[in-house]
Motif scaffolding. Sequence first.
Motif, PDB file in Angstrom:
ATOM      1  N   ALA A 393      -1.004  53.380  38.568  1.00  0.00           N
ATOM      2  CA  ALA A 393      -0.283  53.035  37.339  1.00  0.00           C
ATOM      3  C   ALA A 393      -0.036  54.272  36.484  1.00  0.00           C
ATOM      4  N   LEU A 394      -1.013  55.164  36.436  1.00  0.00           N
ATOM      5  CA  LEU A 394      -0.864  56.403  35.673  1.00  0.00           C
ATOM      6  C   LEU A 394       0.239  57.277  36.272  1.00  0.00           C
ATOM      7  N   TYR A 396       2.800  56.229  37.926  1.00  0.00           N
ATOM      8  CA  TYR A 396       4.092  55.606  37.637  1.00  0.00           C
ATOM      9  C   TYR A 396       4.525  55.895  36.205  1.00  0.00           C
ATOM     10  N   LEU A 397       3.598  55.779  35.257  1.00  0.00           N
ATOM     11  CA  LEU A 397       3.924  56.025  33.845  1.00  0.00           C
ATOM     12  C   LEU A 397       4.462  57.436  33.643  1.00  0.00           C
ATOM     13  N   LEU A 398       3.883  58.402  34.355  1.00  0.00           N
ATOM     14  CA  LEU A 398       4.240  59.812  34.156  1.00  0.00           C
ATOM     15  C   LEU A 398       5.068  60.381  35.304  1.00  0.00           C
ATOM     16  N   LYS A 399       5.769  59.503  36.028  1.00  0.00           N
ATOM     17  CA  LYS A 399       6.480  59.937  37.237  1.00  0.00           C
ATOM     18  C   LYS A 399       7.571  60.971  36.949  1.00  0.00           C
ATOM     19  N   ASN A 400       8.158  60.927  35.761  1.00  0.00           N
ATOM     20  CA  ASN A 400       9.215  61.883  35.397  1.00  0.00           C
ATOM     21  C   ASN A 400       8.714  62.946  34.425  1.00  0.00           C
ATOM     22  N   GLN A 401       7.394  63.025  34.272  1.00  0.00           N
ATOM     23  CA  GLN A 401       6.797  63.964  33.326  1.00  0.00           C
ATOM     24  C   GLN A 401       5.743  64.785  34.059  1.00  0.00           C
ATOM     25  N   LYS A 407      -1.362  67.797  32.997  1.00  0.00           N
ATOM     26  CA  LYS A 407      -2.264  67.901  31.838  1.00  0.00           C
ATOM     27  C   LYS A 407      -3.246  66.739  31.816  1.00  0.00           C
ATOM     28  N   VAL A 408      -2.750  65.531  32.053  1.00  0.00           N
ATOM     29  CA  VAL A 408      -3.605  64.343  32.026  1.00  0.00           C
ATOM     30  C   VAL A 408      -4.689  64.437  33.096  1.00  0.00           C
ATOM     31  N   ILE A 409      -4.315  64.862  34.298  1.00  0.00           N
ATOM     32  CA  ILE A 409      -5.298  65.022  35.374  1.00  0.00           C
ATOM     33  C   ILE A 409      -6.357  66.045  34.977  1.00  0.00           C
TER      34      ILE A 409
END
Length: 482
Positions: A393-394, A396-401, A407-409
């Motif tokens: 899900a994460l 998918y949310l950031l698929k274009n970012q 950074k999130v990882i």
Amino acid sequence: MSAKLINSALLSSGAQFLNKLLGLISTLILARILTPEDFALIALVSITLYFFDVLSNAGSEQYLIQKTRVTFNDLNTAWSLDVLIKSIIFILVVIFAHPIAMFMEQPEISLAIIVASSVLIIQACKPPQLILLKRQLNYALLFKLSLLQKITSFMVVIPSALYLKNFWAFIIADIVATAIYVGMAYMVIGKRPKFRFTEVKNQWLFSKWLLAKSVLGYMRSQVDTIIVSKHFSSTILGNYHIARDISMMPGHYLLAPAIEPLLASFSQLKTKTKKFFQHFCNVTLVISLLSGPIAVFILFNADLIITVLLGKQWLIAQGILQVFAFLFLYWVYWLLVEQALVGQGKVKLLFWFDFISLALTIFCLLVLLSQRQQIVEVAVLRVVTGIFLTFFALMYLLKNQVTELLKVIAFISWPLLVSLMVALILQELPLLDNAVADLLLKGASYFTLLGGLFFLLLACLKHISVEHKLVYEFIKMKLRLP
């Protein structure tokens, strides 16, 4: 907005921290008054009540928070719809309570399910102006009401348990505390809502997918407990339930309230893509700095936590709690992703995520149990499937970012790795003869050393990247640094 968001998060999480402190004290006492079988029965009652609560959730709160402009008709419609649906659901509970109790092979909980479900109607009657306070990130009154509710529950549940010696103490305390909460809310707010359905069509367009998603989300979160109740004894179910409850305490009572104000902040930024994802990254780091250390501490000290909190009769729960340290960890990130998607209005997408998650979890658990695996293996499978789906899900949310995803990882990984390093170092600490003293010594050493390391790292990062400004300001406010 950052300062107001932080204040709201602090008030919300502060209220729940005090609530949890009282809940922790009551758990310490009740675990020595009641048996694992009593906890198993109240777990089954809670699962049933929670299902009907989800089924009666019209999504009023989420609908009003994400709206650009809220009118009195919106408030009255949301309140009226909530009361109507929960009243209908209560009637259904009365009709189906006995068949549900027989399905769970616990006929003695039939009456308990009916009585406990009266909480649904009481909750529905609370003034809708409370939702406006959340929308405005004004948590002062909510803080006081929440604290009052928990104090009332604590003052009722302990005497009830001492007198009744069974699970009915939980039900009585819940009803009384909820009634006090709603009554005090009306006394403070003063305004009474009116029955109106003028905006019901607009709300339903938003809520229909949210309701379906909530039902699936409930089934996804509780399916393991239901399956365990059918394949294991009441004693094991009681240990499983209490271990899961303890592992989720930091999530439900500290981090979830802190994340709650984010729905309003995400909604305000949904048209500003760059700021939206920058905000998501910053919040991820704040949550990682809290959730990573807590999860690692539970992982390394599950035996001490269970011994101190519950006593030696809960030995089975120790191994389960060790696994569920990661249940808490992935759940916090799932909640954050969920809030971000709701803030973007992607409720339908969340429905399909929950559908896939539920199907995969049921399939994996049934396959595992067909091989007659032990309860710890069930817990491991539950955690592994949850981590996989949350990560998906994460992504998918950031698929274009791509930049924000990296950074999130990083923000999730480094606090967790530092926490593991500190925990491994402190394993060499000499043990004392007292479990309480051991837990306090390990806790104080672990969080003090970790807090110092985190602050030094963040102070260095502050000069490298402006992305860490919110986190640094948050810690500076807490420690009152210049």
